[in-house]
Structures are given as structure tokens and as C-alpha cells.
Design an enzyme around this catalytic site. Structure first.
Site, PDB file in Angstrom:
ATOM      1  N   HIS A   1       0.839  -1.207   0.000  1.00  0.00           N
ATOM      2  CA  HIS A   1       0.000   0.000   0.000  1.00  0.00           C
ATOM      3  C   HIS A   1       0.866   1.245   0.000  1.00  0.00           C
ATOM      4  CE1 HIS A   1      -3.321   2.710   1.274  1.00  0.00           C
ATOM      5  NE2 HIS A   1      -4.069   1.799   0.718  1.00  0.00           N
ATOM      6  N   PHE A   2       1.366   1.691  -0.965  1.00  0.00           N
ATOM      7  CA  PHE A   2       1.414   1.228  -2.352  1.00  0.00           C
ATOM      8  C   PHE A   2       2.884   1.103  -2.750  1.00  0.00           C
ATOM      9  CE2 PHE A   2      -2.548   3.701  -2.066  1.00  0.00           C
ATOM     10  CZ  PHE A   2      -3.468   2.766  -2.496  1.00  0.00           C
TER      11      PHE A   2
END
Length: 143
Positions: free
Chosen positions: A50-51
């Protein structure tokens, strides 16, 4: 006002790695208010996905951090000793800014209503004095 270190917090709330998000409590008024700190580091497991290339703390985990903090002033009350505060509901959740590795989340929760086995808290998370998230939370206290 009272402060708490990690050991004291872990004696109060049941959360543990990887879902433990409070590093210290800097202000505490049982039944009324808490200010807690969460240091956000690149070592957090959730940043792997993420991410990739742009690590951002998931909003749901910012809310979880506020919920963990908000449970502390409730669980410091004698009537809730040795119990668990469960998140019973969320209202008016708003995200204002991204939280990234290196940030220090300041978590402030005011308990605005308290009933026999429930409480309502208003939480705000800040980074560098700027609001990043706000939420109204309902807590259910149980064994």
C-alpha cells in the site's frame, strides 16, 4: 493528566503486533480525553502493498489507531477495569491528507458520551499540527 508508556498501554488494551498502533500516551484524563502518539515507519508490514513506490498508510489503519487510543480513557475507568473496548460504529469519517513513513501521528480523542456499557468518542489525527483524519466512534465495552 497522566502519561503511559508501551508496557502500561499493553496492560490495558489487548492489541498486539501486527495490529498494535500506540507508541505512547502523552495526555490522559480517564473517561474524558486521551492524546497518544503513533510513529509511522517504513518497516510497517502494510507498506509492502500500500502502495509499492508510494507508501501511504491505509485510512482504515489511521481510524484503528484512533480507536485504540480512544479505548484507553474508557478502560482506565474503574467500572471497565480488565474489559475490552470494541469498535461498535463509525460516523463522519473524513481523510484530509496522506500519512507516509516518517510521520508522527498525534491521536486526540474526546469521550463525548458515556453510558452503562458504551461510549462515543470524537477523534482527530494530526501530523505536524495538520489534521489528517477525523471520526466519530462508538465503543462497546465487554469482557
Amino acid at each position: 493528566m497522566t502519561t503511559m508508556n508501551i508496557k502500561e498501554i499493553q496492560e490495558l488494551i489487548p492489541n498486539r503486533y501486527p495490529i498494535y498502533f500506540i507508541d505512547k500516551v502523552t495526555e490522559l484524563i480517564p473517561g474524558e480525553h486521551v492524546t497518544a502518539i503513533k510513529n509511522v515507519t517504513i518497516n510497517e508490514e502494510f507498506f509492502q502493498g500500500h502502495f509499492p513506490g508510494e507508501p501511504v498508510m491505509p485510512g482504515v489503519l489511521i481510524v484503528e489507531s484512533l480507536a485504540q487510543a480512544g479505548s484507553i480513557p474508557l478502560l482506565k475507568l474503574d467500572q471497565f477495569k480488565s474489559q475490552t473496548a470494541y469498535l461498535g460504529g463509525l460516523n463522519k469519517v473524513k481523510f484530509k491528507k496522506k500519512v507516509v513513513p516518517g510521520d508522527v501521528l498525534e491521536l486526540k480523542v474526546d469521550i463525548v458520551k458515556l453510558k452503562e456499557y458504551a461510549g462515543i468518542g470524537k477523534g482527530v489525527a494530526y501530523v505536524d499540527g495538520k489534521k489528517v483524519c477525523e471520526v466519530e466512534m462508538t465503543f462497546i465495552i465487554g469482557r
